[in-house]
Design a protein around this motif. Structure first.
Motif, PDB file in Angstrom:
ATOM      1  N   THR A 290      40.073  -3.091  31.013  1.00  0.00           N
ATOM      2  CA  THR A 290      39.559  -4.402  31.793  1.00  0.00           C
ATOM      3  C   THR A 290      41.085  -5.519  31.370  1.00  0.00           C
ATOM      4  O   THR A 290      41.354  -6.717  32.557  1.00  0.00           O
ATOM      5  N   GLU A 291      41.367  -5.603  30.364  1.00  0.00           N
ATOM      6  CA  GLU A 291      43.076  -6.398  30.112  1.00  0.00           C
ATOM      7  C   GLU A 291      44.364  -5.915  29.285  1.00  0.00           C
ATOM      8  O   GLU A 291      44.238  -4.768  28.889  1.00  0.00           O
ATOM      9  N   GLY A 292      45.497  -6.525  29.956  1.00  0.00           N
ATOM     10  CA  GLY A 292      46.593  -5.323  28.737  1.00  0.00           C
ATOM     11  C   GLY A 292      47.243  -4.311  29.339  1.00  0.00           C
ATOM     12  O   GLY A 292      46.863  -3.496  30.634  1.00  0.00           O
ATOM     13  N   LYS A 293      47.226  -3.444  28.540  1.00  0.00           N
ATOM     14  CA  LYS A 293      47.980  -1.960  29.019  1.00  0.00           C
ATOM     15  C   LYS A 293      47.985  -0.946  28.305  1.00  0.00           C
ATOM     16  O   LYS A 293      47.674  -1.240  27.404  1.00  0.00           O
ATOM     17  N   LEU A 294      48.137   0.832  28.661  1.00  0.00           N
ATOM     18  CA  LEU A 294      47.825   1.174  27.698  1.00  0.00           C
ATOM     19  C   LEU A 294      48.873   1.082  26.627  1.00  0.00           C
ATOM     20  O   LEU A 294      50.081   0.924  26.356  1.00  0.00           O
ATOM     21  N   PRO A 295      48.534   1.968  25.515  1.00  0.00           N
ATOM     22  CA  PRO A 295      48.821   1.822  24.298  1.00  0.00           C
ATOM     23  C   PRO A 295      49.994   3.264  24.083  1.00  0.00           C
ATOM     24  O   PRO A 295      50.353   4.094  24.703  1.00  0.00           O
ATOM     25  N   GLU A 296      51.392   2.525  23.968  1.00  0.00           N
ATOM     26  CA  GLU A 296      52.491   3.256  23.933  1.00  0.00           C
ATOM     27  C   GLU A 296      53.412   3.861  22.421  1.00  0.00           C
ATOM     28  O   GLU A 296      53.598   4.828  22.553  1.00  0.00           O
ATOM     29  N   LYS A 297      53.830   2.702  22.155  1.00  0.00           N
ATOM     30  CA  LYS A 297      54.181   2.450  20.725  1.00  0.00           C
ATOM     31  C   LYS A 297      52.781   3.387  19.594  1.00  0.00           C
ATOM     32  O   LYS A 297      52.108   3.699  19.674  1.00  0.00           O
ATOM     33  N   LYS A 298      53.494   4.654  18.395  1.00  0.00           N
ATOM     34  CA  LYS A 298      52.694   4.544  17.220  1.00  0.00           C
ATOM     35  C   LYS A 298      51.805   4.028  17.262  1.00  0.00           C
ATOM     36  O   LYS A 298      50.274   4.262  16.010  1.00  0.00           O
ATOM     37  N   ASN A 299      52.011   2.568  17.213  1.00  0.00           N
ATOM     38  CA  ASN A 299      51.621   1.203  16.358  1.00  0.00           C
ATOM     39  C   ASN A 299      50.378   0.430  17.489  1.00  0.00           C
ATOM     40  O   ASN A 299      49.567  -0.460  16.749  1.00  0.00           O
ATOM     41  N   GLU A 300      50.216   0.881  18.302  1.00  0.00           N
ATOM     42  CA  GLU A 300      49.947   0.102  19.985  1.00  0.00           C
ATOM     43  C   GLU A 300      48.561   0.720  19.548  1.00  0.00           C
ATOM     44  O   GLU A 300      47.968   1.742  19.465  1.00  0.00           O
TER      45      GLU A 300
ATOM     46  N   VAL B 226      48.665  -2.851  16.868  1.00  0.00           N
ATOM     47  CA  VAL B 226      49.034  -3.715  17.715  1.00  0.00           C
ATOM     48  C   VAL B 226      47.673  -3.421  18.676  1.00  0.00           C
ATOM     49  O   VAL B 226      47.761  -2.998  19.594  1.00  0.00           O
ATOM     50  N   VAL B 227      47.143  -4.926  19.237  1.00  0.00           N
ATOM     51  CA  VAL B 227      46.360  -4.622  20.272  1.00  0.00           C
ATOM     52  C   VAL B 227      47.055  -4.657  21.288  1.00  0.00           C
ATOM     53  O   VAL B 227      47.362  -5.609  22.005  1.00  0.00           O
ATOM     54  N   SER B 228      47.259  -3.500  21.806  1.00  0.00           N
ATOM     55  CA  SER B 228      48.167  -3.961  24.167  1.00  0.00           C
ATOM     56  C   SER B 228      47.436  -3.919  25.124  1.00  0.00           C
ATOM     57  O   SER B 228      47.963  -4.156  25.746  1.00  0.00           O
ATOM     58  N   GLY B 229      45.774  -3.796  24.461  1.00  0.00           N
ATOM     59  CA  GLY B 229      44.980  -3.922  25.737  1.00  0.00           C
ATOM     60  C   GLY B 229      43.852  -3.436  25.382  1.00  0.00           C
ATOM     61  O   GLY B 229      43.165  -3.519  24.118  1.00  0.00           O
ATOM     62  N   PHE B 230      42.042  -4.264  26.427  1.00  0.00           N
ATOM     63  CA  PHE B 230      41.393  -4.292  25.880  1.00  0.00           C
ATOM     64  C   PHE B 230      40.418  -3.057  26.903  1.00  0.00           C
ATOM     65  O   PHE B 230      40.821  -3.159  28.137  1.00  0.00           O
ATOM     66  N   THR B 231      39.810  -2.500  26.062  1.00  0.00           N
ATOM     67  CA  THR B 231      38.172  -1.647  27.364  1.00  0.00           C
ATOM     68  C   THR B 231      37.104  -1.971  27.235  1.00  0.00           C
ATOM     69  O   THR B 231      37.045  -3.238  26.655  1.00  0.00           O
ATOM     70  N   LYS B 232      36.265  -1.889  28.231  1.00  0.00           N
ATOM     71  CA  LYS B 232      34.743  -1.993  28.851  1.00  0.00           C
ATOM     72  C   LYS B 232      34.252  -1.958  27.556  1.00  0.00           C
ATOM     73  O   LYS B 232      33.920  -0.890  26.400  1.00  0.00           O
ATOM     74  N   ASP B 233      33.161  -3.248  27.318  1.00  0.00           N
ATOM     75  CA  ASP B 233      32.588  -3.055  26.353  1.00  0.00           C
ATOM     76  C   ASP B 233      31.460  -2.406  26.790  1.00  0.00           C
ATOM     77  O   ASP B 233      30.818  -2.677  27.842  1.00  0.00           O
TER      78      ASP B 233
END
Length: 796
Positions: free
Chosen positions: A119-129, A163-170
């Motif tokens: 819903t916002e941001g991007k998919l996690p790519e780095k190990k800590n995202e 680190v929050v890279s993005g948000f999913t739907k609640d």
């Protein structure tokens, strides 16, 4: 030319006749509208639900192969029966104060199977995202902003900074929050690196398969890829959209309900036309005198029926389409609606034809002489109805005589009313007989209001699972006394069990549970014995074991535990012990909801294998109803002091279960009320038609001295004869139907159906059925006053 003119004459006569009896036509049209709309809704509903699910599942997997190795993944990739695959990992679940966090990895770039709704941001790519929901951020008291750093707790007791890279739907109404990691973390992160991947796959051509064909394909693919059947997890929602085979239980149920609706509709339409024909005896006789043949009379009556049907069908179909769309917009299909509408049109026209077949034939048999001598009080065929030379004449006895003279009309009306009444009393009997408290308490809550068990966090972090926690004696005597001393606690029910691993068929060191039974429980267990034998001493002496839920084992693994086969159990009480048992018997429906695992052994045997271990699995705490809330607060405090235990309260289940029960009851009552509506339409039409056909006779009675009050008693009396007959039929057979349903549920092992006679609903039904004739009588008599006695006598 002559025949064409005759057709036009019949059409004109039919339309003219329909204009002259608007009240009766209105009831017929209402009946047809209701029947058409109901049939369309019912016909579309299964397809609408399935289409809606199919659309929702368009980007969901058909099957999941859980915890597979890389070699097994390669084998699946070679199988051309799959059209698409993607992968995920399911890691640690950790119980927090009032919610659960779940470490997972999904391939967010997957196209045909969408596992992540960003819903916002991007998919996690780095190990800590990570991806999380905004609801989770709110839960931990952090601002829902991309780039925010959060500390994610682990079962080991450590935390990881992510680190929050993005948000999913609640997700609404959930207490489980997913922490979605990157592919890099899935390969090397602490909570996921040692977890096998799950394969999410779509099967080529699955939508055109039956359920059995689909299951055979995915299970055969697993077999060829060397994946145990227990790791095959079909998408049950998708399977539900596939046809079950030749006989789909859902379609059979809908067909039965549809037949009931049609039967009720036929009864009402037949009754309306029958009453109409008997009321126009003189008119048909006059038409015969003018030269109309019997064939033309039949054609005239049929034409009237079809004209009413064709006028009503568009309204009924439009309402049915609107209701179907409103109920399930996501599954609406114009093509399916048009096809089903054509089917409903054919069904309704056939229904109308069958309904008017007998009245049309009856009308054609009326001769001019019969018509000239016909009187509404004459009865059927002019036959003598009694041999009595003297009878008491009162308004009410006249009402009974009039009903008796036309027995067929009275019988048809009573039967129509009776069908609705029987179904109504049966349905409300079902509603009041369902013990909602027992329904809610199915399973462990049958014994109490609180379930205390070993925490999933504790067992997952322990190397040897729950047995390692049990060695620490979390269910201590001290805790027992603390719980038992809480004001309002009535009893603590304790259920023991031993977590083991077992070897059988293709299962090697598979985790499971052994439930224990005492010598005193043997008689009850024998009642649930499906096969084999049960002897407590023989089981102790010769190392024998009982199997629970063999049907479920066959569904999961594809095989059954067979009598005489050997099963090896691996115990742990600080060190591993192994023992082999012979299957002595299989049982079913014994303490379902209270026992776990496939295996059942004598308590003495299990205690011999793991001596000194407190095998308590669960406490179920029962309380005084008025003290439940206070007890819960005290138990919460005790659970905070005992992190190895977790408590679940009955109240968390009550809302969901009660809502489910109410929806089921509401669906049944709504359907039955439509049938009752048919019956009421028939009753109202019968009373009004009777009154209109007897106006001249009532005028004659009034001219020889009958008062308006007596006329009112006479008219009401005729209605009450029908009402009383209906009440007797409805209460007698409706009660039998309700009782039979309750007994059937009891026979099936359902204990929440306890027969209760629906006294309040029965009184309401009796009141309505008795009140309707009185209101109709008052309405018609008021209308009756508008015409002078002389004018009504001229009609004789």
């Amino acid at each position: 030319m002559y025949e064409t003119q005759n057709k036009k004459v019949i059409n004109r006569l039919a339309k003219s006749d329909l204009k002259s009896k608007k009240m009766g036509n209105l009831f017929t049209m209402i009946t047809i509208v209701i029947a058409a709309s109901l049939l369309l809704v019912m016909g579309l509903f299964p397809g609408t639900v399935k289409l809606d699910l199919q659309r929702q599942l368009e980007y969901a997997q058909d099957v999941m192969y859980m915890g597979v190795t890389k070699d097994q993944i390669k084998n699946l990739q070679k199988d051309d029966r799959f059209s698409y695959m993607t992968y995920d990992k399911m890691g640690e679940r950790m119980e927090m104060d009032d919610y659960i966090i779940f470490h997972v990895y999904f391939d967010g770039a997957s196209t045909k199977i969408k596992t992540t709704e960003l819903t916002e941001g991007k998919l996690p790519e780095k190990k800590n995202e990570v991806l999380v929901s905004k609801g989770y951020m709110k839960k931990i008291g952090k601002k829902a902003e991309v780039g925010t750093k959060i500390e994610v707790p682990l079962l080991s007791g450590k935390t990881e900074v992510c680190v929050v890279s993005g948000f999913t739907k609640d997700v609404k109404n959930t207490n489980i929050y997913q922490i979605r990691h990157s592919r890099a973390y899935a390969e090397k992160g602490s909570t996921l690196k040692d977890v096998n991947y799950d394969v999410l796959a779509k099967v080529a051509g699955a939508k055109s398969m039956t359920q059995d064909q689909f299951l055979n394909v995915i299970r055969d693919a697993a077999k060829k890829a060397a994946i145990p059947r227990s790791q095959v997890n079909e998408n049950n929602h998708f399977v539900g959209t596939l046809p079950a085979g030749k006989f789909d239980p859902e379609m059979v149920t809908i067909a039965i309900v549809g037949i009931i609706i049609l039967a009720a509709g036929i009864m009402v339409i037949y009754s309306i036309f029958y009453i109409s024909v008997t009321g126009k005896t003189r008119q048909y006789g006059q038409l015969r005198t003018l030269g109309m043949t019997r064939k033309q009379i039949r054609k005239l009556v049929r034409r009237e029926g079809f004209i009413l049907a064709l006028r009503s069908l568009p309204i009924g179909l439009a309402l049915g389409g609107i209701f179907s769309y409103a109920a399930r917009p996501g599954g609406f299909s114009l093509t399916n609606t048009v096809v089903m509408a054509l089917i409903v049109i054919a069904i309704i026209l056939i229904t109308v034809l069958l309904s008017i077949l007998k009245p049309a034939k009856m009308a054609s048999m009326i001769s001019p002489i019969e018509a000239a001598n016909y009187s509404a009080y004459q009865g059927e065929g002019g036959k003598a109805q009694t041999k009595k030379l003297q009878r008491k004449i009162t308004p009410f006895t006249l009402a009974k005589m009039n009903s008796a003279r036309n027995r067929k009309k009275t019988f048809v009306t009573m039967l129509s009313l009776g069908i609705g009444g029987i179904l109504f009393i049966g349905a409300v009997t079902f509603a009041v007989s369902m013990d909602k408290e027992k329904f809610v308490r199915q399973g462990p809550f049958e014994a109490g209001e609180f379930v205390i068990e070993i925490s999933g966090n504790a067992s997952e972090t322990a190397k040897h699972g729950e047995m390692e926690i049990k060695l620490q004696k979390p269910f201590s005597d001290q805790l027992y006394d603390q719980v038992n001393d809480i004001p309002g606690v009535k009893k603590i029910h304790s259920f023991p069990g031993a977590e083991i691993e077992y070897d059988y068929q293709d299962q090697s060191k598979a985790a499971d549970t052994v439930s224990l039974f005492t010598r005193d429980e043997v008689p009850e267990i024998k009642k649930c014995l499906e096969s084999g034998a049960l002897d407590y001493d023989d089981m102790l002496k010769n190392d024998k074991i009982l199997i629970r839920g063999n049907d479920q084992a066959e569904e999961i693994f594809g095989w059954r535990f067979e009598i005489g086969d050997e099963v090896t159990l691996h115990y742990w009480d600080g060190k591993e012990k192994t023992k082999t048992y012979q299957v002595a018997g299989t049982i079913d429906n014994y303490k379902d909801g209270f026992l776990n695992g496939w295996f059942l052994l004598p308590d003495e045997e299990v205690e011999r294998q793991v001596p000194g271990v407190d095998l308590t699995d669960t406490w179920i705490v029962s309380t005084d109803p008025e003290s439940t809330n206070k007890v819960e607060a005290s138990l919460d405090r005790l659970m905070e002091q005992n992190p190895n235990l977790i408590m679940t309260a009955l109240r968390t289940h009550r809302v969901e279960y009660e809502a489910s029960a109410n929806q089921m009851i509401l669906a049944i009552l709504v359907m039955v009320l439509f049938i009752v509506l048919f019956s009421m339409i028939n009753l109202i039409n019968t009373l009004i038609t009777n009154f209109m056909s007897q106006r001249t006779e009532l005028a004659m009675l009034q001219s020889i001295g009958m008062t308006r009050g007596q006329i009112k008693t006479l008219v009401i009396g005729e209605g009450l004869v029908l009402a009383v007959g209906n009440v007797i039929i409805s209460l007698l057979f409706g009660s039998l139907l309700g009782y039979g349903v309750c007994r059937l549920f009891g026979y099936m092992g359902v204990d929440y159906m306890v027969y209760q006679f629906p006294l309040a609903y029965s009184l309401i039904y009796i009141g309505v059925v008795v009140l309707v004739p009185c209101l109709i009588a008052l309405f018609m008599i008021r209308k009756f006053k508008g015409q002078s006695l002389v004018e009504r006598l001229r009609e004789i």
